[in-house]
Design an enzyme around this catalytic site. Structure first.
Site, PDB file in Angstrom:
ATOM      1  N   HIS A 258       5.576   0.536  -4.020  1.00 35.35           N
ATOM      2  CA  HIS A 258       5.793  -0.893  -3.884  1.00 35.35           C
ATOM      3  C   HIS A 258       7.282  -1.185  -3.919  1.00 35.35           C
ATOM      4  CE1 HIS A 258       5.407  -5.208  -4.529  1.00 35.35           C
ATOM      5  NE2 HIS A 258       4.187  -5.057  -4.033  1.00 35.35           N
ATOM      6  N   ASP A 315      -3.487  -2.703  -2.589  1.00 34.12           N
ATOM      7  CA  ASP A 315      -4.333  -2.292  -1.458  1.00 34.12           C
ATOM      8  C   ASP A 315      -5.126  -1.023  -1.742  1.00 34.12           C
ATOM      9  OD1 ASP A 315      -3.527  -4.369   0.378  1.00 34.12           O
ATOM     10  OD2 ASP A 315      -1.565  -3.423   0.309  1.00 34.12           O
TER      11      ASP A 315
END
Ligand SMILES: CC(C)(COP(=O)(O)OP(=O)(O)OC[C@H]1O[C@@H](n2cnc3c(N)ncnc32)[C@H](O)[C@@H]1OP(=O)(O)O)[C@@H](O)C(=O)NCCC(=O)NCCS
Length: 388
Positions: A258, A315
């Site tokens: 991320h 996700d």
């Protein structure tokens, strides 16, 4: 002049909407921890919180929920336009193309007041999920279904997709997933929305840009790629060798890493638990076991390679969760959009009215010109006949 390719860590604005503490894995919407909202709130209430900067009273929530339910119907001319599209079109392309059509149905399009934008936001939040559902049916040669006002936002989405009234537990799980995805500070799609409306373009132009940005596999498109990975891998025993081969060949492990979180994404933690619970209920725990095996192998392999901060993001576990709910394949990213529309519209309003700073400002960064063809003052134009 400062140059920062990719804008990591660069603050480009102030916001009062949400905050991501990437070091400590904390996400808040309007001051409330995401875990609290996921456990206790609903998508409707969270959307209200994002738009109005406060949790609603019971009466306010009832009224907002009623308004959302009433605004679900997609205009007939938009549904007819969808029927003319090639059935192979990706649902994110269809969604992106549909948003400006909704602008054409807005009777107050030229009213850029706060009140008009709040109404517009409510209508968009109401309509994105039904639009996704309509396209899912049209591309499978089925008629779109009318919304059911008695169902929650999440429950109605499942109904309009499948034509079956959802069981309350599945509707509640989807509702929680929508809460988890509703906002995430200056993520790429929200920044795209804000950048577009900083030019004083209308909300629909901003949202269409947001849908486009979300579709990419490094952003919202990652959930569909995670499911593809799970489908291809199938067997847990193949995972360690596959992880090594991916990294040796400079390929990404989707759903991991991320730009802001340097530790586990709090939404991933929540979705991991949800995955196990749904997996047990449906006898499909193998998806969660396989995902956990990939997480374990990948994190260990990243660490061996000196990359200690790459962990699952939202996700990673939303993919098996959505898959088990029947929201699979290329539908996963549109489900993300059906939630993030709440954050996008809240940010668009904040941007338009300069709510978190002195006044609205047009985003206009600079770039360094390195195309030094004939010096920085440029080449002398050669007429066609004189070019070598
Ligand atoms: C989200 C993402 C784009 C963040 O990227 P970023 O900010 O550039 O990442 P970092 O700076 O933390 O990456 C540092 C290094 O780790 C690698 N890395 C990061 N995530 C990785 C992943 N999922 N798989 C393999 N390698 C990864 C990068 O390639 C980079 O390697 P290098 O230094 O050898 O070039 C990236 O983690 C990624 O592509 N993840 C997969 C896609 C995804 O899940 N997106 C959804 C995000 S919510």
């Amino acid at each position: 002049m400062i140059k920062n390719i990719g804008l990591r860590g660069v603050k480009v604005a102030d916001t009062k909407i949400s905050h991501v503490d990437g070091e400590n894995g904390i996400l808040i919407y309007r001051g409330y921890r995401i875990e609290d909202l996921a456990r206790n709130s609903t998508f409707e209430e969270t959307a209200y919180l994002l738009l109005y900067d406060a949790l609603p009273s019971a009466a306010q929530l009832e009224e907002f929920t009623r308004q959302l339910a009433r605004a679900r119907q997609v205009p007939t001319f938009v549904l007819n336009a969808l029927k003319d599209l090639p059935h192979g079109a990706h649902p994110m392309d269809v969604l992106q193309a549909s948003i400006p059509l909704l602008a054409m149905a807005d009777p107050d399009l030229n009213d850029d007041s706060r009140e008009a934008n709040l109404t517009r936001a409510m209508r968009l939040i109401a309509k994105v999920a039904p639009l996704v559902a309509a396209w899912q049916r049209i591309r499978h040669d089925k008629e779109p279904l009318s919304p059911d006002d008695a169902l929650s936002h999440a429950g109605n989405f499942l109904w309009q997709l499948t034509g079956e009234k959802p069981d309350p537990e599945t509707a509640k799980d989807l509702d929680t997933a929508l809460v988890l995805h509703a906002d995430h500070s200056f993520n790429p799609s929200t920044f795209a929305c804000r950048e577009v409306v900083s030019t004083r373009a209308h909300m629909y132009a901003g949202v269409a840009a947001g849908v486009g940005a979300l579709s990419g596999s490094l952003h919202g498109g990652a959930n569909a790629q995670v499911m593809k990975m799970l489908m291809e891998l199938k067997d847990e025993k193949d995972v360690p060798a596959w992880v090594i081969a991916q990294l040796d060949n400079n390929r990404k492990i989707m759903g991991m890493g991320h730009a802001v979180y340097k530790t586990l994404d709090p939404r991933a933690r929540f979705l991991k638990d949800m995955c196990s619970r749904i997996g047990r209920k449906l006898g499909q725990e193998h998806w969660c076991r396989l995902s956990a095996r990939i997480e374990e192998s990948a994190v260990a392999e990243f660490e061996k390679r000196g990359k200690t901060t790459i962990k699952p993001n939202v996700d990673f576990y939303s993919a098996p969760v959505y898959h088990m709910m029947g929201l699979t394949g290329d539908l996963m990213t549109p489900v993300f959009a059906a939630s993030r529309i709440a954050g996008w519209t809240a940010h668009i309003i904040e941007e338009k009215f300069g709510d978190a700073q002195e006044k609205p400002a047009l985003y206009r960064p600079s770039s360094e010109y390195i195309g030094n063809y004939c010096g920085k003052t440029g080449c002398e134009y050669e007429p066609m006949g004189e070019r070598k």
